[in-house]
Design an enzyme around this catalytic site. Structure first.
Site, PDB file in Angstrom:
ATOM      1  N   GLU A 402       9.888  -3.106  15.815  1.00 54.76           N
ATOM      2  CA  GLU A 402      10.938  -2.651  14.889  1.00 54.76           C
ATOM      3  C   GLU A 402      12.302  -2.721  15.582  1.00 54.76           C
ATOM      4  OE1 GLU A 402      10.073   0.269  11.427  1.00 54.76           O
ATOM      5  OE2 GLU A 402      11.075   1.476  12.944  1.00 54.76           O
ATOM      6  N   HIS A 431     -14.823  -7.722  25.452  1.00 53.63           N
ATOM      7  CA  HIS A 431     -15.959  -8.201  24.666  1.00 53.63           C
ATOM      8  C   HIS A 431     -15.516  -8.518  23.244  1.00 53.63           C
ATOM      9  CE1 HIS A 431     -18.636  -7.169  27.975  1.00 53.63           C
ATOM     10  NE2 HIS A 431     -17.784  -6.184  28.165  1.00 53.63           N
ATOM     11  N   LYS A 536      11.068  -1.651   1.340  1.00 55.84           N
ATOM     12  CA  LYS A 536      11.039  -0.393   0.580  1.00 55.84           C
ATOM     13  C   LYS A 536      11.665  -0.615  -0.800  1.00 55.84           C
ATOM     14  CE  LYS A 536      11.468   2.901   4.404  1.00 55.84           C
ATOM     15  NZ  LYS A 536      12.410   3.755   5.119  1.00 55.84           N
TER      16      LYS A 536
HETATM   17  O1  LIG Z   1      10.981   9.524   9.440  1.00 54.12           O
HETATM   18  P1  LIG Z   1      11.194   8.791   8.144  1.00 54.12           P
HETATM   19  O2  LIG Z   1      12.613   8.846   7.696  1.00 54.12           O
HETATM   20  O3  LIG Z   1      10.244   9.279   7.114  1.00 54.12           O
HETATM   21  O4  LIG Z   1      10.905   7.262   8.414  1.00 54.12           O
HETATM   22  C1  LIG Z   1       9.649   6.826   8.827  1.00 54.12           C
HETATM   23  C2  LIG Z   1       9.749   5.450   9.395  1.00 54.12           C
HETATM   24  O5  LIG Z   1      10.297   4.567   8.442  1.00 54.12           O
HETATM   25  C3  LIG Z   1      11.168   3.637   9.097  1.00 54.12           C
HETATM   26  O6  LIG Z   1      12.464   3.964   8.753  1.00 54.12           O
HETATM   27  C4  LIG Z   1      10.914   2.263   8.650  1.00 54.12           C
HETATM   28  O7  LIG Z   1       9.593   1.922   8.842  1.00 54.12           O
HETATM   29  C5  LIG Z   1      10.918   3.860  10.580  1.00 54.12           C
HETATM   30  O8  LIG Z   1      11.970   3.449  11.342  1.00 54.12           O
HETATM   31  C6  LIG Z   1      10.648   5.304  10.600  1.00 54.12           C
HETATM   32  O9  LIG Z   1      10.060   5.702  11.789  1.00 54.12           O
END
Ligand SMILES: O=P(O)(O)OC[C@H]1O[C@](O)(CO)[C@@H](O)[C@@H]1O
Length: 623
Positions: A402, A431, A536
């Site tokens: 990330e 294995h 998202k």
């Molecule tokens: O802590 P939040 O805001 O729920 O985000 C969870 C995760 O989602 C992200 O923003 C994207 O995967 C991560 O960087 C983060 O750790």
């Protein structure tokens, strides 16, 4: 007429019409295709030109700087035992106080390469110094990046932040003590004290706590921990079912920096429903860890949850293990969090030296750059030879991928950077996939994590003359390292004495800093994640489309007589003809989940389907 779910379940050979291959995202819109990576990796300033000598099986790469001078030559790895021993001794890094060693001798970088990289390293060290002083190191989000202050509050750029860090740590310790001692009790548990933790969070709000729990929780912790880290209803049901009557003595910790992540919100709603059904009072057992004034924070405050702990704006999710996110669950399991913080602090101190050879994080970054040509051309395989470190690779996957997996560099050039990370544990993986690593496609480098002590003192025995079970594990690690190297597969080895809070803190600190330095070497912003936001958003658009589909079907189903619609008609009425495939999937998914969708036709021939709702809801609002 038959429901789609009926057709699908009686038709296991459900097939989709073959379509012209098209890249689609979740809402069916065309994705911009990634530019194909140049056949041979190129780096802006180094202009690598690969001349892999396949016939000899020896990787040989030449690189020229912008003025055309050869700066890097990679040939077959050094094999002569005396030269290798010299290289091992010359490059071995040791952190005495932490009992940590870093062996980079099995990575083939040359002295010339190290010299060439020196200016970039000095730039990276300056960037890290600025970052620690409170510079806006995440330019996109206009944020400071301060996870290093969490283990040494005196380094925070002002007294307000310093106090905030210290107060939070005190509050975490006090709360954990009061929960463990039974001073704070669950309202309706026959046990009289909290026995379980249910942690609800995802990504950086889960991976660190999961890794640390697996690595460090004692066999009989004061509170046992479980995780809900997804919006998979069956997975959530499983966790709640496993708690059974102990739900009454479960402390639910909801962790979300933003306080608005859908998976976490859904997990919370599901858990709250389980509490209601069990006649339990959720707020008396709920704890929130989130940014002040986030949706989650406000909910917890208004509903009067048991406790709230802050998540700071200047700590990223993937570097939050040393904040309340990681510290509270760890403390509740009886893990010495101050020792974990000390391990990270000592490691940070070591990583502030500007001499590459004496800086373990810089050494890692150097190896990564060499092994992957600074463009992620090889994957990072993490192999801890210790069961309790199983989740380290999973934790590092987010930290590294990330942070480094970025489309653009800091100057706006499209670079599609990153390093892929995977691995589980040795010798188990020996294995599974080590066969391919030894003999197959050469697209990786390995990091062995070697734990010197096999088991606590007084428990060892020889299962054959002169040999213990742990000797086998040791032999497997060393054997794999040698066998891979003999076949020109490079590896790094990180050794620590034992898996303790201090060494785990040190490992986290080591990799956090290595990622920061490497990001600077390749000129990318390690502290944002714009790609995740796109996913998202697309997921949100699918759900919005689902609501439109329901509204259209409801309207048609409320007519007299009911008007079954083809998929084309549904798509047209949704004003989304380009999303017809997604509409089909939405309908099939709802039908598979008893959502009152009725259809004529066959699932395998989407064009033949006519669909309507089993019941009309005149008052329905799908806003
Ligand atoms: O802590 P939040 O805001 O729920 O985000 C969870 C995760 O989602 C992200 O923003 C994207 O995967 C991560 O960087 C983060 O750790």
């Amino acid at each position: 007429m038959a429901s789609i779910s009926g057709i699908c379940s009686s038709s296991p050979t459900l097939k989709f019409r073959k379509q012209t291959p098209r890249l689609c995202n979740l809402i069916g819109k065309e994705l911009v295709a990634f530019p194909t990576r140049p056949k041979f990796p190129t780096d802006r300033s180094l202009n690598l030109v690969s001349t892999q000598s396949v016939a000899r099986g020896i990787p040989a790469e030449l690189a020229t700087s912008e003025d055309g001078a050869i700066v890097k030559e990679k040939r077959g790895l050094e094999k002569a035992p005396d030269s290798l021993w010299k290289r091992y001794v010359d490059w071995l890094y040791q952190h005495k106080e932490l009992g940590l060693y870093l062996d980079v001798s099995r990575v083939g970088f040359t002295d010339e390469f190290v010299q060439q990289m020196e200016p970039r390293f000095q730039k990276a060290f300056r960037a890290m110094e600025e970052l620690e002083k409170g510079a806006i190191a995440n330019p996109d989000e206009g944020r400071m990046v301060g996870h290093y202050w969490l283990r040494d509050a005196s380094r925070a750029p002002n007294s307000f932040l310093k106090t905030q860090i210290e107060n939070t740590l005190e509050a975490v310790c006090k709360f954990a003590d009061e929960i463990i001692s039974g001073k704070i009790r669950p309202p309706s548990s026959p046990e009289g004290r909290f026995t379980q933790i249910l942690s609800v969070g995802i990504g950086g709000s889960a991976l660190g706590p999961q890794f640390v729990a697996e690595a460090l929780a004692p066999d009989n912790p004061p509170l046992k921990i479980r995780f809900i880290d997804n919006t998979d209803p069956a997975g959530i049901d499983h966790q709640i079912a496993q708690l059974g009557p102990e739900l009454a003595s479960t402390l639910v910790i909801v962790i979300s920096k933003s306080g608005g992540t859908p998976e976490t919100r859904n997990g919370l709603l599901e858990v709250q429903k389980a509490f209601r059904e069990a006649g339990l009072n959720f707020p008396k057992q709920g704890v929130a860890i989130t940014q002040e004034n986030s949706l989650l924070d406000n909910t917890a405050r208004i509903e009067g949850w048991l406790a709230r702990f802050p998540m700071f704006d200047w700590v990223g999710g993937r570097t939050s293990e040393m904040s309340a996110v990681g510290l509270l669950p760890a403390a509740l399991q009886g893990i010495d969090i101050r020792d974990m913080l000390l391990g990270a602090k000592l490691m940070d101190e070591a990583n502030r030296t500007t001499v590459v050879k004496n800086n373990p994080a810089a050494l890692l970054a150097l190896c990564w750059y060499w092994a992957t040509d600074g463009v992620g051309s090889k994957d990072m395989v993490i192999l801890p030879y210790k069961d309790s470190l199983l989740l380290f690779s999973r934790y590092l996957q987010q930290l590294v991928m990330e942070s480094l997996g970025k489309e653009f560099d800091l100057d706006g050039n499209r670079v599609n950077q990153g390093i892929s990370v995977y691995g589980n544990k040795g010798s188990t993986d020996q294995h599974a996939y080590i066969q391919q690593l030894r003999e197959g496609v050469h697209n990786f480098f390995v990091t062995f994590i070697d734990i010197l002590r096999d088991r606590p003192p007084g428990h060892d025995w020889e299962l054959e003359p002169g040999v213990t079970c742990g000797d086998y594990l040791f032999g497997m690690l060393q054997g794999t390292r040698s066998a891979l190297y003999a076949n020109d597969r490079e590896s790094i080895t990180v050794s620590v004495q034992e898996v303790t809070p201090r060494s785990v803190g040190a490992l986290i600190g080591l990799y956090e800093r290595a990622v920061g330095i490497y990001a600077s070497l390749i000129n990318i912003n390690a502290y944002h994640q714009p790609g995740v936001e796109a996913g998202k958003k697309a997921a949100g658009e699918v759900l919005a489309l689902q609501k439109r589909v329901l509204a259209v079907l409801n309207e048609a189903s409320c007519k007299e007589p009911v008007e079954p619609l083809t998929l084309e008609e549904v798509a047209d009425r949704c004003h989304a003809p380009e999303d017809i495939e997604m509409i089909y999937k939405i309908i099939a998914h709802m039908a598979a989940n008893d959502r009152a969708i009725i259809a004529e036709g066959s699932c395998g021939s989407p064009r033949s389907i006519k669909v309507y709702l089993g019941e009309c809801n005149v008052d329905a609002s799908y806003a």
